[in-house]
Design a protein around this motif. Sequence first.
Motif, PDB file in Angstrom:
ATOM      1  N   TYR A 247      34.997  37.332 -41.096  1.00  0.00           N
ATOM      2  CA  TYR A 247      33.997  36.902 -40.119  1.00  0.00           C
ATOM      3  C   TYR A 247      32.809  36.300 -40.854  1.00  0.00           C
ATOM      4  O   TYR A 247      32.319  36.878 -41.819  1.00  0.00           O
TER       5      TYR A 247
ATOM      6  N   CYS B  89      28.919  35.544 -40.185  1.00  0.00           N
ATOM      7  CA  CYS B  89      27.936  36.082 -39.241  1.00  0.00           C
ATOM      8  C   CYS B  89      26.532  35.636 -39.604  1.00  0.00           C
ATOM      9  O   CYS B  89      26.252  35.270 -40.748  1.00  0.00           O
TER      10      CYS B  89
ATOM     11  N   VAL C 234      28.350  37.041 -34.618  1.00  0.00           N
ATOM     12  CA  VAL C 234      29.539  36.406 -35.195  1.00  0.00           C
ATOM     13  C   VAL C 234      29.479  34.904 -34.931  1.00  0.00           C
ATOM     14  O   VAL C 234      29.283  34.464 -33.797  1.00  0.00           O
TER      15      VAL C 234
END
Length: 86
Positions: free
Chosen positions: A22, A24, A35
Amino acid sequence: TGAMETLCFIGTYSQRGSAGIYSCALHRGDGSLRVLHTAAAQNATFLALTPDGKTLLASLEIGDISGAPGGGLAALRIGKGGELTP
């Protein structure tokens, strides 16, 4: 990312619906995490940036490759908005 945000990356075990990696935005004022993008990666357990900050490297814990114990390494280009592309 905004002026009060820092781009960060999180690697996860890709089980129970996790995407893998991810990108972020971490808000420095209140600590919230937003996110931005996800990248498919099998069990991305250790992440590192290249010295120029343009590529994210991820070690992948893979049970086996063609029947032999092993692992892998992924290299993802980091876009301006935190996009991750192989």
